[in-house]
Design a protein around this motif. Structure first.
Motif, PDB file in Angstrom:
ATOM      1  N   VAL A 272      47.487   7.874  28.403  1.00  0.00           N
ATOM      2  CA  VAL A 272      48.801   8.033  29.017  1.00  0.00           C
ATOM      3  C   VAL A 272      49.509   6.688  28.921  1.00  0.00           C
ATOM      4  O   VAL A 272      48.988   5.677  29.389  1.00  0.00           O
ATOM      5  CB  VAL A 272      48.680   8.464  30.506  1.00  0.00           C
ATOM      6  CG1 VAL A 272      50.050   8.537  31.161  1.00  0.00           C
ATOM      7  CG2 VAL A 272      47.934   9.785  30.631  1.00  0.00           C
ATOM      8  N   ASN A 273      50.670   6.668  28.275  1.00  0.00           N
ATOM      9  CA  ASN A 273      51.444   5.429  28.112  1.00  0.00           C
ATOM     10  C   ASN A 273      50.632   4.331  27.433  1.00  0.00           C
ATOM     11  O   ASN A 273      50.761   3.163  27.753  1.00  0.00           O
ATOM     12  CB  ASN A 273      51.967   4.934  29.464  1.00  0.00           C
ATOM     13  CG  ASN A 273      52.895   5.941  30.115  1.00  0.00           C
ATOM     14  OD1 ASN A 273      53.758   6.512  29.461  1.00  0.00           O
ATOM     15  ND2 ASN A 273      52.705   6.177  31.404  1.00  0.00           N
ATOM     16  N   GLY A 274      49.731   4.712  26.522  1.00  0.00           N
ATOM     17  CA  GLY A 274      48.913   3.738  25.812  1.00  0.00           C
ATOM     18  C   GLY A 274      47.694   3.272  26.581  1.00  0.00           C
ATOM     19  O   GLY A 274      46.948   2.422  26.117  1.00  0.00           O
ATOM     20  N   ILE A 275      47.460   3.827  27.758  1.00  0.00           N
ATOM     21  CA  ILE A 275      46.340   3.440  28.618  1.00  0.00           C
ATOM     22  C   ILE A 275      45.343   4.589  28.689  1.00  0.00           C
ATOM     23  O   ILE A 275      45.728   5.742  28.875  1.00  0.00           O
ATOM     24  CB  ILE A 275      46.846   3.086  30.040  1.00  0.00           C
ATOM     25  CG1 ILE A 275      47.849   1.932  29.982  1.00  0.00           C
ATOM     26  CG2 ILE A 275      45.697   2.774  30.983  1.00  0.00           C
ATOM     27  CD1 ILE A 275      47.304   0.632  29.423  1.00  0.00           C
ATOM     28  N   GLN A 276      44.045   4.267  28.544  1.00  0.00           N
ATOM     29  CA  GLN A 276      42.982   5.269  28.666  1.00  0.00           C
ATOM     30  C   GLN A 276      42.791   5.611  30.139  1.00  0.00           C
ATOM     31  O   GLN A 276      42.592   4.725  30.963  1.00  0.00           O
ATOM     32  CB  GLN A 276      41.665   4.719  28.113  1.00  0.00           C
ATOM     33  CG  GLN A 276      40.487   5.650  28.248  1.00  0.00           C
ATOM     34  CD  GLN A 276      40.555   6.797  27.266  1.00  0.00           C
ATOM     35  OE1 GLN A 276      40.747   6.599  26.082  1.00  0.00           O
ATOM     36  NE2 GLN A 276      40.402   8.007  27.749  1.00  0.00           N
ATOM     37  N   ILE A 277      42.891   6.899  30.471  1.00  0.00           N
ATOM     38  CA  ILE A 277      42.662   7.357  31.840  1.00  0.00           C
ATOM     39  C   ILE A 277      41.361   8.144  31.844  1.00  0.00           C
ATOM     40  O   ILE A 277      41.187   9.070  31.055  1.00  0.00           O
ATOM     41  CB  ILE A 277      43.801   8.285  32.340  1.00  0.00           C
ATOM     42  CG1 ILE A 277      45.179   7.676  32.084  1.00  0.00           C
ATOM     43  CG2 ILE A 277      43.592   8.633  33.805  1.00  0.00           C
ATOM     44  CD1 ILE A 277      45.449   6.403  32.835  1.00  0.00           C
ATOM     45  N   GLY A 278      40.441   7.765  32.721  1.00  0.00           N
ATOM     46  CA  GLY A 278      39.176   8.472  32.873  1.00  0.00           C
ATOM     47  C   GLY A 278      39.175   9.243  34.188  1.00  0.00           C
ATOM     48  O   GLY A 278      39.535   8.701  35.231  1.00  0.00           O
ATOM     49  N   PHE A 279      38.791  10.517  34.117  1.00  0.00           N
ATOM     50  CA  PHE A 279      38.709  11.385  35.290  1.00  0.00           C
ATOM     51  C   PHE A 279      37.232  11.688  35.500  1.00  0.00           C
ATOM     52  O   PHE A 279      36.615  12.365  34.682  1.00  0.00           O
ATOM     53  CB  PHE A 279      39.485  12.685  35.056  1.00  0.00           C
ATOM     54  CG  PHE A 279      40.894  12.472  34.559  1.00  0.00           C
ATOM     55  CD1 PHE A 279      41.922  12.211  35.452  1.00  0.00           C
ATOM     56  CD2 PHE A 279      41.185  12.543  33.208  1.00  0.00           C
ATOM     57  CE1 PHE A 279      43.228  12.026  34.994  1.00  0.00           C
ATOM     58  CE2 PHE A 279      42.474  12.361  32.745  1.00  0.00           C
ATOM     59  CZ  PHE A 279      43.503  12.098  33.642  1.00  0.00           C
ATOM     60  N   SER A 280      36.669  11.201  36.579  1.00  0.00           N
ATOM     61  CA  SER A 280      35.228  11.291  36.804  1.00  0.00           C
ATOM     62  C   SER A 280      34.888  12.414  37.781  1.00  0.00           C
ATOM     63  O   SER A 280      35.472  12.499  38.870  1.00  0.00           O
ATOM     64  CB  SER A 280      34.737   9.943  37.351  1.00  0.00           C
ATOM     65  OG  SER A 280      33.355   9.958  37.539  1.00  0.00           O
ATOM     66  N   PHE A 281      33.915  13.247  37.375  1.00  0.00           N
ATOM     67  CA  PHE A 281      33.431  14.355  38.201  1.00  0.00           C
ATOM     68  C   PHE A 281      31.932  14.177  38.394  1.00  0.00           C
ATOM     69  O   PHE A 281      31.155  14.277  37.444  1.00  0.00           O
ATOM     70  CB  PHE A 281      33.727  15.698  37.537  1.00  0.00           C
ATOM     71  CG  PHE A 281      35.194  16.019  37.469  1.00  0.00           C
ATOM     72  CD1 PHE A 281      35.781  16.820  38.433  1.00  0.00           C
ATOM     73  CD2 PHE A 281      35.988  15.517  36.447  1.00  0.00           C
ATOM     74  CE1 PHE A 281      37.143  17.122  38.379  1.00  0.00           C
ATOM     75  CE2 PHE A 281      37.339  15.814  36.381  1.00  0.00           C
ATOM     76  CZ  PHE A 281      37.919  16.609  37.346  1.00  0.00           C
ATOM     77  N   SER A 282      31.513  13.904  39.618  1.00  0.00           N
ATOM     78  CA  SER A 282      30.114  13.637  39.940  1.00  0.00           C
ATOM     79  C   SER A 282      29.260  14.883  39.809  1.00  0.00           C
ATOM     80  O   SER A 282      29.729  15.999  40.010  1.00  0.00           O
ATOM     81  CB  SER A 282      30.031  13.103  41.377  1.00  0.00           C
ATOM     82  OG  SER A 282      28.706  13.087  41.819  1.00  0.00           O
TER      83      SER A 282
END
Length: 180
Positions: free
Chosen positions: A151-161
């Motif tokens: 997003v906007n050149g930035i890596q976004i990580g969504f973590s699910f335990s």
């Protein structure tokens, strides 16, 4: 000693009850709460593109949140974010900003989430072109599955335990390929 044989069954029943109540304790995030979280992610990703930490921190830390610098090891430092409300019932109980040793260039941001669960389905609706960044090795329930998108050149990580596979418990923002 035949009376002791039902104890394992009782322990199993109690553990299932406790596990069920722990899972039920966190309710699903509303569409509005999830949307507000995505707006925060998008605002932060825009700010992360700047190189001056002071310029980055002021819009990142919500009103009432105080940041503390912590000395790092080697080529990095960490700034702890104070707890704050992300959106509605979604809280950011802790967060860290990882910087270079000078404390001026951000390498990445992690934000733990709690209060209400953003589901994989909600994440996928907002970011349908996500990738799987990492999967648990199976050695521990403390591991997570991490999905990501840029997003906007930035890596976004969504973590699910593994504790609750349909409840996002952490967000990570970083430059693509950056390890922190």
């Amino acid at each position: 000693m035949k009376r002791s044989q039902p104890v394992p069954e009782l322990l199993l029943l109690l553990s299932l009850l406790v596990a069920g109540s722990a899972t039920a304790a966190t309710s699903a995030a509303t569409a509005e709460e999830a949307d507000a979280t995505w707006r925060l992610v998008e605002r932060w990703s825009l700010q992360l593109a700047r190189s001056d930490l002071v310029a980055q921190l002021s819009p990142l830390a919500p009103a009432g949140s105080r940041s503390e610098a912590r000395m790092g090891r080697g080529d990095s430092a960490t700034i702890d974010l104070a707890p704050f409300v992300v959106a509605g019932r979604i809280k950011g109980p802790s967060g860290q900003i990882y910087t270079d040793a000078s404390g001026r260039i951000i390498k990445g941001i992690t934000l733990s989430l709690g209060g209400a669960c953003i589901s994989r389905k909600q994440m996928g609706r907002r970011y349908p072109s996500f990738n799987v960044l990492s999967v648990p090795s199976g050695h521990s329930l403390d591991e997570s599955t991490v999905f990501g998108t840029v997003v906007n050149g930035i890596q976004i990580g969504f973590s699910f335990s593994e504790h609750d596979r349909d409840c996002m418990d952490q967000l990570k923002l970083s430059w693509p390929g950056e390890r922190f």
